[in-house]
Design a protein around this motif. Structure first.
Motif, PDB file in Angstrom:
ATOM      1  N   ASP A 153      55.751  86.042  96.710  1.00 42.61           N
ATOM      2  CA  ASP A 153      55.258  84.834  96.052  1.00 42.61           C
ATOM      3  C   ASP A 153      55.691  84.800  94.585  1.00 42.61           C
ATOM      4  O   ASP A 153      56.089  85.809  94.011  1.00 42.61           O
ATOM      5  N   LEU A 154      55.583  83.626  93.993  1.00 43.70           N
ATOM      6  CA  LEU A 154      55.863  83.472  92.571  1.00 43.70           C
ATOM      7  C   LEU A 154      54.745  84.115  91.748  1.00 43.70           C
ATOM      8  O   LEU A 154      53.562  83.924  92.034  1.00 43.70           O
ATOM      9  N   VAL A 155      55.134  84.883  90.737  1.00 43.41           N
ATOM     10  CA  VAL A 155      54.182  85.493  89.813  1.00 43.41           C
ATOM     11  C   VAL A 155      54.493  84.995  88.410  1.00 43.41           C
ATOM     12  O   VAL A 155      55.646  85.020  87.976  1.00 43.41           O
ATOM     13  N   ILE A 156      53.456  84.529  87.706  1.00 41.20           N
ATOM     14  CA  ILE A 156      53.655  84.131  86.314  1.00 41.20           C
ATOM     15  C   ILE A 156      52.625  84.840  85.440  1.00 41.20           C
ATOM     16  O   ILE A 156      51.553  85.231  85.914  1.00 41.20           O
ATOM     17  N   VAL A 157      52.969  85.019  84.181  1.00 36.73           N
ATOM     18  CA  VAL A 157      52.047  85.564  83.185  1.00 36.73           C
ATOM     19  C   VAL A 157      51.856  84.483  82.128  1.00 36.73           C
ATOM     20  O   VAL A 157      52.835  83.922  81.614  1.00 36.73           O
ATOM     21  N   ILE A 179      57.986  84.209  83.513  1.00 36.96           N
ATOM     22  CA  ILE A 179      58.139  84.655  84.906  1.00 36.96           C
ATOM     23  C   ILE A 179      58.761  86.046  84.877  1.00 36.96           C
ATOM     24  O   ILE A 179      59.947  86.192  84.584  1.00 36.96           O
ATOM     25  N   PRO A 180      57.971  87.096  85.147  1.00 42.14           N
ATOM     26  CA  PRO A 180      58.496  88.470  85.003  1.00 42.14           C
ATOM     27  C   PRO A 180      59.629  88.800  85.961  1.00 42.14           C
ATOM     28  O   PRO A 180      60.460  89.652  85.654  1.00 42.14           O
ATOM     29  N   GLN A 181      59.700  88.124  87.117  1.00 48.25           N
ATOM     30  CA  GLN A 181      60.791  88.401  88.064  1.00 48.25           C
ATOM     31  C   GLN A 181      62.161  88.161  87.441  1.00 48.25           C
ATOM     32  O   GLN A 181      63.156  88.756  87.863  1.00 48.25           O
ATOM     33  N   ASP A 182      62.227  87.285  86.447  1.00 50.94           N
ATOM     34  CA  ASP A 182      63.513  86.873  85.883  1.00 50.94           C
ATOM     35  C   ASP A 182      63.957  87.696  84.675  1.00 50.94           C
ATOM     36  O   ASP A 182      65.045  87.478  84.152  1.00 50.94           O
TER      37      ASP A 182
END
Length: 294
Positions: free
Chosen positions: A91-95, A109-112
């Protein structure tokens, strides 16, 4: 009797979580607060036009009393293994950094942001998450993030079903082939309706029909197959960008939509008529050129 005092950081955290939750709630999304904290504060179950969506968004909230309107936005330190877990989450994770004094926030967006190999090699270290004023967390961001989650979920589910279809064909498993074709068709139909390419009752929307037609006309008298395929591809990209809060779409998803839409829009009869019209146009053009030369 000495009364228990509540730490300031707890008050700030509660205010920040409540504010971020409000932004999601304003658009009708269902938000659950995570009480067993493993790095996320909120689980957002997104909805689209009143219907719950299979995509999810996980939110980590960091509150601050620091005035973020005048100074540089603060970064936050996070364990490398936590960031790696976020990056590997389906899923998308945001901080979200939330300024409780000014009631505004920014997201990242830590995934990026990070190299997975570096994170894996230093699991016990910490790293900095940075925020940019170009990414405020507001109602526009909520729309964009929901569509990003929806698009990514659809693309991932589609690729998963395509792998099952490939395996079923190779193994000549007719029942499995039929089942996964149905799942894929359902995925594509639901997404096509949500981006307003297809009507809920079936058939193309007027918006999508006109978009393909306009792109085909713009292509001019080229090879009909080349022109129609290009018009379809450009139209799929355009309809997604127009109706998905400015998001783009992964190429595998676009290809699958084009593969599904093309034979339904450009029927054999229409292709024959277009090819005939193209031939007549070229003949008239060539005759006109010959007359001018003479």
């Amino acid at each position: 009797m000495k009364l228990t005092r509540r730490p300031a950081q707890h008050r700030i955290a509660s205010l920040a979580v409540a504010a971020v939750r409000r932004e999601w709630n304003l658009q009708g999304h269902a938000v659950d607060e995570i009480h067993e904290d493993y790095g996320e504060d909120l689980l957002v179950q997104i909805c689209h036009e009143g219907r719950m969506d299979p995509a999810r968004v996980w939110v980590q909230v960091k509150g601050t009393e620091r005035d973020c309107t005048r100074k540089a936005l603060p970064s936050i330190r996070v364990k490398a293994n936590q960031v790696l877990r976020w990056a590997r989450t389906a899923d998308l994770v945001i901080v979200v950094l939330w300024d409780v004094q000014n009631d505004r926030g920014w997201f990242t967006i830590p995934q990026d942001q990070f190299d997975h190999i570096e994170l894996a090699n230093l699991p016990n270290s910490s790293t900095s998450l940075t925020f940019s004023r170009e990414h405020p967390f507001d109602q526009s961001a909520v729309s964009t993030l929901c569509w990003a989650a929806r698009i990514e979920h659809t693309n991932r589910a589609m690729v998963y079903e395509q792998s099952h279809l490939s395996e079923a064909r190779e193994m000549e498993m007719d029942a499995a082939l039929k089942f996964h074709k149905g799942v894929l068709a359902s995925l594509i139909f639901d997404f096509s309706v949500s981006v307003k390419a297809v009507k809920p009752t079936g058939g193309f929307t007027e918006e999508f029909f006109d978009t393909v037609r306009d792109h085909f006309i713009h292509e001019g008298p080229k090879d009909v197959e080349e022109a129609t395929k290009r018009a379809m591809m450009l139209s799929v990209f355009e309809i997604i960008e127009r109706n998905c809060a400015g998001n783009g779409a992964p190429l595998p998803l676009v290809k699958q939509l084009c593969e599904t839409f093309y034979p339904l829009y450009f029927t054999p009869e229409l292709l024959t008529a277009l090819d005939t019209a193209r031939t007549k146009f070229l003949n008239r053009h060539n005759d006109g050129s010959s007359e001018l030369e003479n």
